[in-house]
Design a protein around this motif. Sequence first.
Motif, PDB file in Angstrom:
ATOM      1  N   VAL A   1     -16.360  -9.163  82.622  1.00  0.00           N
ATOM      2  CA  VAL A   1     -16.778  -8.665  83.718  1.00  0.00           C
ATOM      3  C   VAL A   1     -18.199  -7.633  83.314  1.00  0.00           C
ATOM      4  N   GLU A   2     -18.969  -8.268  84.234  1.00  0.00           N
ATOM      5  CA  GLU A   2     -20.334  -7.473  84.060  1.00  0.00           C
ATOM      6  C   GLU A   2     -20.497  -6.128  84.812  1.00  0.00           C
ATOM      7  N   THR A   3     -21.220  -5.430  83.987  1.00  0.00           N
ATOM      8  CA  THR A   3     -21.391  -3.792  84.293  1.00  0.00           C
ATOM      9  C   THR A   3     -22.837  -3.235  84.685  1.00  0.00           C
ATOM     10  N   ALA A   4     -23.046  -2.578  85.408  1.00  0.00           N
ATOM     11  CA  ALA A   4     -24.500  -2.023  85.579  1.00  0.00           C
ATOM     12  C   ALA A   4     -24.161  -0.606  86.125  1.00  0.00           C
ATOM     13  N   THR A   5     -25.417   0.336  86.124  1.00  0.00           N
ATOM     14  CA  THR A   5     -25.230   1.525  86.747  1.00  0.00           C
ATOM     15  C   THR A   5     -26.634   2.094  87.225  1.00  0.00           C
ATOM     16  N   VAL A   6     -26.508   2.863  88.402  1.00  0.00           N
ATOM     17  CA  VAL A   6     -27.398   3.268  89.402  1.00  0.00           C
ATOM     18  C   VAL A   6     -27.208   4.618  89.129  1.00  0.00           C
ATOM     19  N   PRO A   7     -28.650   5.304  88.587  1.00  0.00           N
ATOM     20  CA  PRO A   7     -28.681   6.652  88.085  1.00  0.00           C
ATOM     21  C   PRO A   7     -28.491   7.657  89.219  1.00  0.00           C
ATOM     22  N   GLY A   8     -28.080   8.617  88.826  1.00  0.00           N
ATOM     23  CA  GLY A   8     -28.042   9.781  89.836  1.00  0.00           C
ATOM     24  C   GLY A   8     -28.529  11.165  89.526  1.00  0.00           C
ATOM     25  N   ILE A   9     -28.700  12.089  90.391  1.00  0.00           N
ATOM     26  CA  ILE A   9     -29.300  13.195  89.951  1.00  0.00           C
ATOM     27  C   ILE A   9     -28.092  13.662  89.062  1.00  0.00           C
ATOM     28  N   SER A  10     -28.349  14.224  87.811  1.00  0.00           N
ATOM     29  CA  SER A  10     -27.389  14.785  86.689  1.00  0.00           C
ATOM     30  C   SER A  10     -27.251  16.531  87.033  1.00  0.00           C
ATOM     31  N   SER A  11     -26.446  16.923  86.243  1.00  0.00           N
ATOM     32  CA  SER A  11     -26.195  18.507  86.200  1.00  0.00           C
ATOM     33  C   SER A  11     -27.467  19.162  85.514  1.00  0.00           C
ATOM     34  N   ILE A  12     -28.064  18.298  84.653  1.00  0.00           N
ATOM     35  CA  ILE A  12     -29.149  18.805  83.910  1.00  0.00           C
ATOM     36  C   ILE A  12     -30.467  19.283  84.851  1.00  0.00           C
ATOM     37  N   THR A  13     -30.644  18.117  85.607  1.00  0.00           N
ATOM     38  CA  THR A  13     -31.931  18.329  86.543  1.00  0.00           C
ATOM     39  C   THR A  13     -31.451  19.120  87.655  1.00  0.00           C
ATOM     40  N   SER A  14     -30.229  19.133  88.132  1.00  0.00           N
ATOM     41  CA  SER A  14     -29.656  20.001  89.069  1.00  0.00           C
ATOM     42  C   SER A  14     -29.740  21.434  88.862  1.00  0.00           C
ATOM     43  N   PHE A  15     -29.472  21.652  87.412  1.00  0.00           N
ATOM     44  CA  PHE A  15     -29.337  23.030  87.165  1.00  0.00           C
ATOM     45  C   PHE A  15     -30.863  23.629  87.221  1.00  0.00           C
TER      46      PHE A  15
END
Length: 202
Positions: free
Chosen positions: A108-122
């Motif tokens: 099963v092929e996997t991939a990700t779409v980045p999101g705004i993390s807690s680090i940049t949210s902080f």
Amino acid sequence: MLIGIGLGPGDPELLTLKAVNVLKNSDKVYVPGRLAKDLVAPYADAEILEFPMIRDIEVLNALWKENADRVAEESRKGTVAFGLIGDPNFFSTFSHLKKVMNRYYPDVETATVPGISSITSFAARTDVAVENSFEVSDGSEIGYKIHLKATQPRKIMEQLEAEGYREFIFAERLFSDNELIISKKEDIPVKGNYFSIIYGKK
């Protein structure tokens, strides 16, 4: 295909356009909880997969396997999205799910779409500007290092090797038309540019 989608910190306006597009075009959407389900609701009818915060490793392993079994079957037939708060590659539920998928369902092929993390949210919410090197920790042993502005990638790699790092990835101009990613250590170049990164893993 299974795609982990970062939904950001919880503000509906902080979903990326790509996240919205993938959610709209997926055959099935899963989320790990109610907050994620609410963020996804305008774009897809998501189903909650249970990932309880418990310490019993045997119970956890059984639940991870059960969820992977469920996701794998659908991921083989079409596109399955897994939406989660923050970013799918930083301290996320998706990272655990992906490990189990790779172990039992490597086809099963996997991939990700980045999101705004807690680090940049902080940083945004506290008006903190980070202009020098910094460290992020959850209290566990440090096992990764990301070196930005890697204009001398081979030299940086040698320094990291002296610190115990053994696996490396060189990346340059990510998400641009000229994107370059090299995961073979021997192919990492001597020179990079301002938009280059070296990733090291112990």
